[in-house]
Motif scaffolding. Sequence first.
Motif, PDB file in Angstrom:
ATOM      1  N   GLU A 175      97.688  31.904 106.925  1.00  0.00           N
ATOM      2  CA  GLU A 175      97.921  30.477 106.717  1.00  0.00           C
ATOM      3  C   GLU A 175      98.587  29.875 107.963  1.00  0.00           C
ATOM      4  O   GLU A 175      98.174  28.831 108.461  1.00  0.00           O
ATOM      5  CB  GLU A 175      98.811  30.294 105.477  1.00  0.00           C
ATOM      6  N   GLU A 179      97.014  27.113 110.639  1.00  0.00           N
ATOM      7  CA  GLU A 179      97.708  25.834 110.858  1.00  0.00           C
ATOM      8  C   GLU A 179      98.054  25.615 112.328  1.00  0.00           C
ATOM      9  O   GLU A 179      98.195  24.489 112.777  1.00  0.00           O
ATOM     10  CB  GLU A 179      99.002  25.784 110.027  1.00  0.00           C
ATOM     11  N   GLY A 208      90.513  31.547  98.052  1.00  0.00           N
ATOM     12  CA  GLY A 208      91.195  30.299  97.688  1.00  0.00           C
ATOM     13  C   GLY A 208      91.513  29.472  98.926  1.00  0.00           C
ATOM     14  O   GLY A 208      91.332  28.248  98.953  1.00  0.00           O
ATOM     15  N   MET A 209      91.966  30.168  99.969  1.00  0.00           N
ATOM     16  CA  MET A 209      92.321  29.474 101.219  1.00  0.00           C
ATOM     17  C   MET A 209      91.069  28.860 101.860  1.00  0.00           C
ATOM     18  O   MET A 209      91.102  27.732 102.374  1.00  0.00           O
ATOM     19  CB  MET A 209      92.957  30.480 102.185  1.00  0.00           C
ATOM     20  N   ALA A 211      88.408  27.785 100.358  1.00  0.00           N
ATOM     21  CA  ALA A 211      88.015  26.592  99.597  1.00  0.00           C
ATOM     22  C   ALA A 211      88.981  25.437  99.855  1.00  0.00           C
ATOM     23  O   ALA A 211      88.564  24.300 100.105  1.00  0.00           O
ATOM     24  CB  ALA A 211      87.985  26.923  98.104  1.00  0.00           C
ATOM     25  N   ARG A 212      90.279  25.737  99.820  1.00  0.00           N
ATOM     26  CA  ARG A 212      91.313  24.698  99.953  1.00  0.00           C
ATOM     27  C   ARG A 212      91.243  24.029 101.326  1.00  0.00           C
ATOM     28  O   ARG A 212      91.380  22.837 101.465  1.00  0.00           O
ATOM     29  CB  ARG A 212      92.672  25.376  99.773  1.00  0.00           C
ATOM     30  N   ARG A 213      90.994  24.830 102.349  1.00  0.00           N
ATOM     31  CA  ARG A 213      91.032  24.299 103.720  1.00  0.00           C
ATOM     32  C   ARG A 213      89.650  24.170 104.341  1.00  0.00           C
ATOM     33  O   ARG A 213      89.538  23.874 105.527  1.00  0.00           O
ATOM     34  CB  ARG A 213      91.881  25.226 104.608  1.00  0.00           C
ATOM     35  N   ASP A 214      88.619  24.432 103.552  1.00  0.00           N
ATOM     36  CA  ASP A 214      87.238  24.414 104.031  1.00  0.00           C
ATOM     37  C   ASP A 214      87.083  25.223 105.330  1.00  0.00           C
ATOM     38  O   ASP A 214      86.623  24.725 106.353  1.00  0.00           O
ATOM     39  CB  ASP A 214      86.742  22.973 104.232  1.00  0.00           C
ATOM     40  N   GLN A 253      80.523  30.244  99.751  1.00  0.00           N
ATOM     41  CA  GLN A 253      81.188  29.088  99.134  1.00  0.00           C
ATOM     42  C   GLN A 253      81.632  28.141 100.246  1.00  0.00           C
ATOM     43  O   GLN A 253      81.626  26.925 100.081  1.00  0.00           O
ATOM     44  CB  GLN A 253      82.372  29.556  98.284  1.00  0.00           C
ATOM     45  N   THR A 254      82.034  28.719 101.390  1.00  0.00           N
ATOM     46  CA  THR A 254      82.151  27.975 102.651  1.00  0.00           C
ATOM     47  C   THR A 254      81.231  28.695 103.644  1.00  0.00           C
ATOM     48  O   THR A 254      80.694  29.755 103.336  1.00  0.00           O
ATOM     49  CB  THR A 254      83.601  27.969 103.179  1.00  0.00           C
TER      50      THR A 254
END
Length: 423
Positions: A175, A179, A208-209, A211-214, A253-254
């Motif tokens: 993460e 960033e 999950g990451m 999807a959340r952050r594409d 999914q991405t």
Amino acid sequence: MDALVLRGQIVYAPFPKKLTVRPDAYLVAEGGRVADVYDALPEAYAGVRVEDWGDCLIVPGFNDLHVHAPQFPNRGLGMDKELLPWLNAYTFPEEAKFRDEAYARRVYGRFVRELWRVGTTRAAVFATVHAPAARILAELMGEAGLGGFVGKVNMDRNGPDDLIETTGASLAETERFVEGFAEGRVRPILTPRFAPSCTEALMRGLGGMAARRDLPVQSHLSENEGEIAWVRELHPWARDYASVYDAFGLFGQTKTVMAHCVHVTDDEIALMLRRGVYVAHCPFSNLNLASGIAPVRRFLDEGLNVGLGSDVSGGHRLSMTDVMASAVECSKMRWKYVDGRAPLTTAEVLYLATKGGGSFFGRVGSFEPGYAMDCLVVDDARLSDETPRSPEERLERFIYLGDDREIRARYVDGALLSEPRGG
Ligand SMILES: [Zn+2]
């Protein structure tokens, strides 16, 4: 006007089936994007200086869809082993060294300079589990003007103690790594090493990451039969290897690229098609580690997204022309000994190394209007003979016999790249 005009013998592959050849033509870019290819320079560009490359070939820059930067020092070592023993004997001990940032900077500097040298303009790159070193790699690629994706590797099981992370730390570090990226043409990519290296909790967290952050995803799939049996043992609930990634949101999914796919099943191919998952075909690596011969002709026939990867250091060479020649050779062995499907052509391997893999990075790998102005100027005079050769023949010979000595200039997004200092 921010225009760039190159004149030369322009060859590219907008489709797998056939090369587009434009002799003595003008390749025009504006703002780093291709405007078009013209036989005569339009009036609108009359005031723009023409960079006349004479009889040189001008081809799109090469895209390496799968490469491990930290394995660069291991090129040409351990080539008498299969995947799993090779990982333990060579790869993991080398990757552990990237805890040391000074070491990482030296090795990654050499890696980036070599990418530049061989004409690879964009790449999807694995670093190691060490986020600071992965950040250095991304910086060096960015400073060199190259494009692509860099991934901090995730692994929280089945590896040596000095590379294994806790699940929580692996996710938190990733993460932070993601960033920390500045805007630019080098972007982060999630990089679970392969299913055997990642617990289900880690894969769930990464999915999950994504999807959340594409965020895009890169990993390995069905490279070797021992590996596939191991995945079956680790995830007995899963229908097949691809379903393991899919269950955790790491399979299209991405935007997703999977290296190898040598032994994929009909169901896995169908799922890849539905999800738009890319194959990074790595012929050198598949030969060196005796993994098998990937069904690339079938992938193309079925309409899958396919590009080429050097997979250094399962592959021993970073040069995409060498990888292209190997892809043709492998396809002939598959045709002859496995499935009777036609081998790859020169046009098809150029397509795979340019637009096929390039589309993973956006509008990259062609000279169609709107594409990134990534190109190489190839002076193949050293390879010439007494007989005049067509641009198609000259391209083929460059693929088989050429190397960086033929590459006179490299452009990315319309900018001329100077030799990187690193290493
Ligand atoms: Zn790999």
